[in-house]
Design a protein around this motif. Structure first.
Motif, PDB file in Angstrom:
ATOM      1  N   THR A  36     -24.473  41.060  24.599  1.00  0.00           N
ATOM      2  CA  THR A  36     -24.198  40.080  24.664  1.00  0.00           C
ATOM      3  C   THR A  36     -22.966  39.660  23.616  1.00  0.00           C
ATOM      4  O   THR A  36     -23.702  39.664  22.189  1.00  0.00           O
ATOM      5  CB  THR A  36     -25.460  39.593  24.775  1.00  0.00           C
ATOM      6  OG1 THR A  36     -26.238  39.872  25.603  1.00  0.00           O
ATOM      7  CG2 THR A  36     -25.193  37.853  24.423  1.00  0.00           C
ATOM      8  N   ALA A  37     -21.903  38.822  23.866  1.00  0.00           N
ATOM      9  CA  ALA A  37     -21.102  38.713  22.864  1.00  0.00           C
ATOM     10  C   ALA A  37     -21.346  37.070  22.051  1.00  0.00           C
ATOM     11  O   ALA A  37     -22.385  36.462  22.873  1.00  0.00           O
ATOM     12  CB  ALA A  37     -19.990  37.869  23.311  1.00  0.00           C
ATOM     13  N   ARG A  38     -20.978  37.195  21.130  1.00  0.00           N
ATOM     14  CA  ARG A  38     -21.239  35.786  20.268  1.00  0.00           C
ATOM     15  C   ARG A  38     -21.063  34.645  21.172  1.00  0.00           C
ATOM     16  O   ARG A  38     -19.505  34.505  21.660  1.00  0.00           O
ATOM     17  CB  ARG A  38     -20.780  35.874  19.043  1.00  0.00           C
ATOM     18  CG  ARG A  38     -21.899  36.923  18.069  1.00  0.00           C
ATOM     19  CD  ARG A  38     -21.469  36.626  17.083  1.00  0.00           C
ATOM     20  NE  ARG A  38     -21.803  35.520  16.156  1.00  0.00           N
ATOM     21  CZ  ARG A  38     -21.598  35.245  14.971  1.00  0.00           C
ATOM     22  NH1 ARG A  38     -20.862  36.230  13.847  1.00  0.00           N
ATOM     23  NH2 ARG A  38     -21.664  33.966  14.141  1.00  0.00           N
ATOM     24  N   ALA A  39     -21.530  33.263  21.215  1.00  0.00           N
ATOM     25  CA  ALA A  39     -20.714  31.952  21.835  1.00  0.00           C
ATOM     26  C   ALA A  39     -19.269  31.790  21.394  1.00  0.00           C
ATOM     27  O   ALA A  39     -19.770  31.386  19.703  1.00  0.00           O
ATOM     28  CB  ALA A  39     -21.003  31.206  22.596  1.00  0.00           C
ATOM     29  N   GLY A  97     -24.758  29.678  22.420  1.00  0.00           N
ATOM     30  CA  GLY A  97     -25.107  29.819  23.611  1.00  0.00           C
ATOM     31  C   GLY A  97     -25.532  29.414  24.650  1.00  0.00           C
ATOM     32  O   GLY A  97     -27.066  29.639  23.275  1.00  0.00           O
ATOM     33  N   PRO A  98     -26.094  30.068  25.703  1.00  0.00           N
ATOM     34  CA  PRO A  98     -27.255  30.115  26.409  1.00  0.00           C
ATOM     35  C   PRO A  98     -28.486  31.145  25.564  1.00  0.00           C
ATOM     36  O   PRO A  98     -29.284  31.799  26.168  1.00  0.00           O
ATOM     37  CB  PRO A  98     -27.528  29.618  27.466  1.00  0.00           C
ATOM     38  CG  PRO A  98     -25.676  30.614  27.648  1.00  0.00           C
ATOM     39  CD  PRO A  98     -25.264  30.201  26.257  1.00  0.00           C
ATOM     40  N   TRP A  99     -27.798  32.465  25.319  1.00  0.00           N
ATOM     41  CA  TRP A  99     -28.404  33.907  25.022  1.00  0.00           C
ATOM     42  C   TRP A  99     -28.105  34.484  23.638  1.00  0.00           C
ATOM     43  O   TRP A  99     -27.059  33.546  22.758  1.00  0.00           O
ATOM     44  CB  TRP A  99     -27.677  34.781  25.958  1.00  0.00           C
ATOM     45  CG  TRP A  99     -27.554  34.433  27.511  1.00  0.00           C
ATOM     46  CD1 TRP A  99     -28.440  33.774  28.309  1.00  0.00           C
ATOM     47  CD2 TRP A  99     -26.023  34.775  28.736  1.00  0.00           C
ATOM     48  NE1 TRP A  99     -28.450  33.798  29.237  1.00  0.00           N
ATOM     49  CE2 TRP A  99     -27.215  34.210  29.307  1.00  0.00           C
ATOM     50  CE3 TRP A  99     -25.205  34.941  27.540  1.00  0.00           C
ATOM     51  CZ2 TRP A  99     -26.026  33.565  30.539  1.00  0.00           C
ATOM     52  CZ3 TRP A  99     -24.189  34.569  28.765  1.00  0.00           C
ATOM     53  CH2 TRP A  99     -24.841  34.208  30.166  1.00  0.00           C
ATOM     54  N   GLU A 100     -29.209  35.185  22.895  1.00  0.00           N
ATOM     55  CA  GLU A 100     -29.033  35.655  21.659  1.00  0.00           C
ATOM     56  C   GLU A 100     -28.068  36.310  22.007  1.00  0.00           C
ATOM     57  O   GLU A 100     -28.040  37.256  22.369  1.00  0.00           O
ATOM     58  CB  GLU A 100     -29.528  36.347  21.386  1.00  0.00           C
ATOM     59  CG  GLU A 100     -30.336  36.654  19.428  1.00  0.00           C
ATOM     60  CD  GLU A 100     -31.497  37.390  19.066  1.00  0.00           C
ATOM     61  OE1 GLU A 100     -31.626  37.813  18.644  1.00  0.00           O
ATOM     62  OE2 GLU A 100     -32.115  35.851  19.718  1.00  0.00           O
ATOM     63  N   ALA A 101     -27.015  36.156  20.635  1.00  0.00           N
ATOM     64  CA  ALA A 101     -25.784  37.637  20.899  1.00  0.00           C
ATOM     65  C   ALA A 101     -26.635  38.572  20.879  1.00  0.00           C
ATOM     66  O   ALA A 101     -27.597  39.142  19.671  1.00  0.00           O
ATOM     67  CB  ALA A 101     -25.353  37.562  19.534  1.00  0.00           C
ATOM     68  N   SER A 102     -26.012  40.092  20.671  1.00  0.00           N
ATOM     69  CA  SER A 102     -26.423  41.652  20.112  1.00  0.00           C
ATOM     70  C   SER A 102     -26.517  41.556  18.494  1.00  0.00           C
ATOM     71  O   SER A 102     -27.470  42.197  17.966  1.00  0.00           O
ATOM     72  CB  SER A 102     -25.605  42.475  21.051  1.00  0.00           C
ATOM     73  OG  SER A 102     -25.667  42.262  22.373  1.00  0.00           O
ATOM     74  N   ASP A 103     -25.857  40.552  17.706  1.00  0.00           N
ATOM     75  CA  ASP A 103     -25.738  41.031  16.605  1.00  0.00           C
ATOM     76  C   ASP A 103     -26.787  40.196  16.103  1.00  0.00           C
ATOM     77  O   ASP A 103     -26.968  40.130  14.822  1.00  0.00           O
ATOM     78  CB  ASP A 103     -23.954  40.805  15.260  1.00  0.00           C
ATOM     79  CG  ASP A 103     -23.781  39.304  15.973  1.00  0.00           C
ATOM     80  OD1 ASP A 103     -25.180  38.595  16.699  1.00  0.00           O
ATOM     81  OD2 ASP A 103     -22.847  38.869  15.932  1.00  0.00           O
ATOM     82  N   GLY A 104     -27.840  39.410  17.235  1.00  0.00           N
ATOM     83  CA  GLY A 104     -29.133  39.065  16.399  1.00  0.00           C
ATOM     84  C   GLY A 104     -28.181  37.081  15.966  1.00  0.00           C
ATOM     85  O   GLY A 104     -29.475  36.780  15.560  1.00  0.00           O
TER      86      GLY A 104
END
Length: 134
Positions: free
Chosen positions: A38-41, A118-125
């Motif tokens: 997941t990318a950062r927003a 954003g709506p999701w946590e990014a893969s980098d936390g």
């Protein structure tokens, strides 16, 4: 030119980028996010983008003013990210997602992206960069 074998750079949102061609009015690049990532927003300060999904599956969240939506990303989908639109994308759990995109005007550099929630946590936390939150 030929398609670069390796990413040219990692975008501020975490996507692998292969810079393609450009003209004074815009640039073209290939963006790729690995399966399950997941990318950062972010929101762009000055550029508009047009994306065309070329491979894989995923989702793109966009918010501009009162309008908010999540769009499935499948090959053949084309979408816009107008300047000032908050957005975040993610790949499906089992397959990467890849797009060719035009940035107008040309991408000015990493300072163009402002991190947002954003709506999701990014893969980098990271949900929002503490110093860059909008």
């Amino acid at each position: 030119m030929s398609f670069p074998a390796e990413p040219t750079v990692v975008a501020p949102d975490g996507a692998d980028v292969r810079v393609l061609l450009g003209v004074p009015a815009g640039t073209m690049a290939h963006f790729e996010l690995a399966a399950g990532k997941t990318a950062r927003a972010i929101v762009h300060r000055t550029v508009d983008e047009v994306w065309f999904i070329v491979a894989g599956r995923g989702e793109m969240w966009r918010r501009q003013g009162d309008r908010e939506e999540t769009v499935p990303l499948d090959p053949g989908v084309c979408l816009t990210i107008p300047v000032g639109t908050q957005f975040q994308f993610r790949a499906s759990a089992s397959v990467r997602v890849a797009a060719v995109a035009m940035t107008m005007p040309p991408w000015p550099g990493a300072q163009e992206a402002v991190f947002v929630r954003g709506p999701w946590e990014a893969s980098d936390g990271e949900a929002v960069a503490p110093s860059d939150a909008a």
